[in-house]
Design an enzyme around this catalytic site. Structure first.
Site, PDB file in Angstrom:
ATOM      1  N   ASP A 114      73.517  -1.762  39.966  1.00 37.07           N
ATOM      2  CA  ASP A 114      74.774  -2.466  40.531  1.00 37.07           C
ATOM      3  C   ASP A 114      73.358  -3.645  41.850  1.00 37.07           C
ATOM      4  OD1 ASP A 114      76.055  -3.367  42.852  1.00 37.07           O
ATOM      5  OD2 ASP A 114      76.206  -2.066  43.792  1.00 37.07           O
ATOM      6  N   GLU A 143      42.678   0.818  62.771  1.00 39.81           N
ATOM      7  CA  GLU A 143      41.973  -1.011  63.303  1.00 39.81           C
ATOM      8  C   GLU A 143      42.119  -1.171  65.000  1.00 39.81           C
ATOM      9  OE1 GLU A 143      42.353  -4.003  63.050  1.00 39.81           O
ATOM     10  OE2 GLU A 143      42.304  -3.908  60.982  1.00 39.81           O
ATOM     11  N   GLU A 146      44.504   0.785  58.556  1.00 41.05           N
ATOM     12  CA  GLU A 146      44.316  -0.178  57.997  1.00 41.05           C
ATOM     13  C   GLU A 146      43.115   0.747  56.382  1.00 41.05           C
ATOM     14  OE1 GLU A 146      41.224  -4.601  56.084  1.00 41.05           O
ATOM     15  OE2 GLU A 146      42.495  -4.477  57.432  1.00 41.05           O
ATOM     16  N   GLU A 157      44.345  -7.419  52.808  1.00 43.21           N
ATOM     17  CA  GLU A 157      44.608  -6.202  53.658  1.00 43.21           C
ATOM     18  C   GLU A 157      45.760  -5.838  54.498  1.00 43.21           C
ATOM     19  OE1 GLU A 157      41.353  -7.834  56.500  1.00 43.21           O
ATOM     20  OE2 GLU A 157      41.092  -9.337  55.143  1.00 43.21           O
ATOM     21  N   GLU A 186      40.465 -17.268  52.654  1.00 44.47           N
ATOM     22  CA  GLU A 186      41.218 -15.831  53.177  1.00 44.47           C
ATOM     23  C   GLU A 186      42.963 -16.928  54.585  1.00 44.47           C
ATOM     24  OE1 GLU A 186      42.064 -12.792  56.576  1.00 44.47           O
ATOM     25  OE2 GLU A 186      39.207 -13.627  56.219  1.00 44.47           O
ATOM     26  N   ARG A 196      37.663 -16.026  62.483  1.00 44.29           N
ATOM     27  CA  ARG A 196      38.998 -15.716  62.684  1.00 44.29           C
ATOM     28  C   ARG A 196      40.398 -16.009  63.301  1.00 44.29           C
ATOM     29  NH1 ARG A 196      38.199 -10.951  60.267  1.00 44.29           N
ATOM     30  NH2 ARG A 196      35.584  -9.839  59.841  1.00 44.29           N
ATOM     31  N   GLU A 216      48.032  -4.332  57.180  1.00 46.54           N
ATOM     32  CA  GLU A 216      47.496  -2.623  58.308  1.00 46.54           C
ATOM     33  C   GLU A 216      48.610  -2.133  58.363  1.00 46.54           C
ATOM     34  OE1 GLU A 216      44.219  -5.951  60.837  1.00 46.54           O
ATOM     35  OE2 GLU A 216      46.343  -6.223  60.693  1.00 46.54           O
ATOM     36  N   ARG A 250      45.741 -16.100  56.794  1.00 47.88           N
ATOM     37  CA  ARG A 250      45.799 -15.424  57.626  1.00 47.88           C
ATOM     38  C   ARG A 250      47.386 -15.401  58.162  1.00 47.88           C
ATOM     39  NH1 ARG A 250      41.011 -12.904  59.923  1.00 47.88           N
ATOM     40  NH2 ARG A 250      42.000 -12.291  61.842  1.00 47.88           N
ATOM     41  N   HIS A 304      46.282 -10.186  55.820  1.00 51.18           N
ATOM     42  CA  HIS A 304      45.614 -11.077  55.394  1.00 51.18           C
ATOM     43  C   HIS A 304      45.267 -11.284  53.669  1.00 51.18           C
ATOM     44  CE1 HIS A 304      43.947 -10.641  59.404  1.00 51.18           C
ATOM     45  NE2 HIS A 304      44.775 -11.218  59.543  1.00 51.18           N
TER      46      HIS A 304
END
Length: 405
Positions: free
Chosen positions: A41, A160, A167, A112, A302, A284, A114, A304, A216
């Site tokens: 279904d 974290e 993480e 990554e 990367e 960052r 988290e 983010r 990320h």
């Protein structure tokens, strides 16, 4: 399964929103599953309308693995919609990867992911980033063992920034396998947390005043054994053009990278989530950054913006399409930013709501074609319903702010 005396197999597939859906079949149905498929279904999981509810799921035998579920040995296999593949997120990503494979390209992705561990509705600990006296260390070790039993190769784990936030990183891989592993990761973490009397959540922003959870993603594009993003002295032109594509499509990409109403509570200044459409080296505070690397094996881009509620198959499809559009059009990303962008007042920002992100995505043909028009329309329907549902509810903040306004 016969040789190993495994009697049952978990069959899993992704719904449109990126949640892992599963059922268990006995061993004598496995041959049907991987050859002709099994009817299930689809309407009850939002894939189809109720008047045309049946879908045929076909197992991808290359994904078969043995797992240990509560001490019981079982099989595990990922499946796709065989009769309506244009509604299947996993098939959509495979289709996009098959297209670039025709010109000898391979898209590699790491993630990554988290999450928060809770006791009831509150963070399970008061530890800090990279805490050396970490209350959740033993819990993460148990979670990692569960993930390894599910076939993931764990590389790094840590506490974290926020209380209760964790993480656990697993090894990067070709894009479909990484997307599979993200869904398996979330399922395994939630299951293992319950056995410890905890609750795991991948909600982007469960608590005010602290960092939210991101996902990320780290990307590289290979031609044979050559990483096209690497150059001896700097990242290559291909990498810069790919970044240019990510920035050019950033607002529409938010619809897939930050796909829930709650996602936009995370994307605010001051909590290490990207807000400004920009790129930089090691920065960052930028939306896109180039982490430190040593040789072509670790050279990567990367991105983010994504959070763990994103559907990884649709996310990887749209990010790849945006980056390739940048390469195709040789889009200049502009100068890299080395300043703290949270103090910036002159840089364009990501959308501030799911509704705004949806508007940009609906105007972006590159992203729509990457997803496919039928699947995109279904995704939009689901997100419109989510937006409307969120408007019905009165938050605690609204009561505090307006009750005596």
């Amino acid at each position: 399964m016969q040789e190993l005396k495994v009697e049952r197999c978990i069959v899993s597939f992704s719904d449109i929103q990126g949640r892992l859906r599963s059922f268990v079949v006995s061993g004598d149905l496995i041959e049907d599953l991987v050859t002709s498929g099994i009817d299930v279904d689809g309407s009850s999981v939002g894939m189809t309308d109720i008047e045309r509810s049946d879908i045929v799921l076909k197992g991808d035998e290359s994904t078969f693995r043995l797992i240990n579920l509560d001490g019981r040995k079982m099989g595990f296999i990922m499946a796709e919609i065989a009769d309506q593949p244009d509604l299947d997120p996993r098939y959509t990503l495979r289709r996009n990867l098959n297209e670039i494979a025709k010109v000898d390209l391979k898209f590699m992705v790491g993630a990554e992911v988290e999450f928060f561990l809770l006791r009831g509705d509150k963070p399970a600990d008061e530890s800090i980033y990279f805490d050396s006296v970490d209350e959740m260390m033993s819990a993460r070790l148990m979670l990692s063992e569960e993930l390894e039993r599910m076939g993931l190769k764990i590389e790094l784990m840590h506490h974290e920034v926020a209380p209760g936030q964790n993480e656990i990183n697993f090894r990067f891989d070709e894009a479909v396998r990484t997307a599979d592993n993200i869904l398996i990761y979330k399922m395994a973490v939630k299951k293992a947390a319950r056995t410890m009397g905890l609750r795991a959540t991948f909600m982007p922003k469960p608590f005010e005043g602290v960092n939210g959870s991101g996902m990320h993603i780290h990307m590289s594009l290979f031609s044979g054994s050559r990483n096209l993003f690497y150059h001896d002295s700097d990242i290559s032109d291909y990498a810069k053009w790919f970044i240019g594509g990510l920035l050019a499509h950033a607002k529409g990409l938010s619809f897939f990278a930050s796909p829930t109403v709650n996602s936009y509570k995370r994307i605010v200044p001051g909590f290490e989530a990207p807000v400004y459409i920009s790129w930089g080296y090691k920065n960052r505070s930028a939306l896109v950054r180039i982490p430190s690397y040593n040789g072509q094996g670790s050279c990567r881009i990367e991105y983010r913006a994504p959070d763990p509620t994103s559907n990884p198959y649709l996310l990887f499809s749209t990010v790849l399409a945006a980056g390739l559009d940048g390469i195709r059009r040789r889009i200049d990303p502009g100068e890299p930013r080395g300043d703290n962008l949270y103090h910036s007042r002159d840089t364009d920002t990501l959308p501030g709501s799911l509704e705004e992100a949806m508007k940009y995505a609906m105007e972006d043909d590159v992203l729509i074609e990457a997803v496919g028009r039928r699947l995109f329309s279904r995704y939009v329907e689901l997100k419109k319903a989510e937006i409307m549902e969120s408007r019905r509810h009165v938050s605690e903040w609204e009561r505090r702010f307006y009750i005596d306004f």
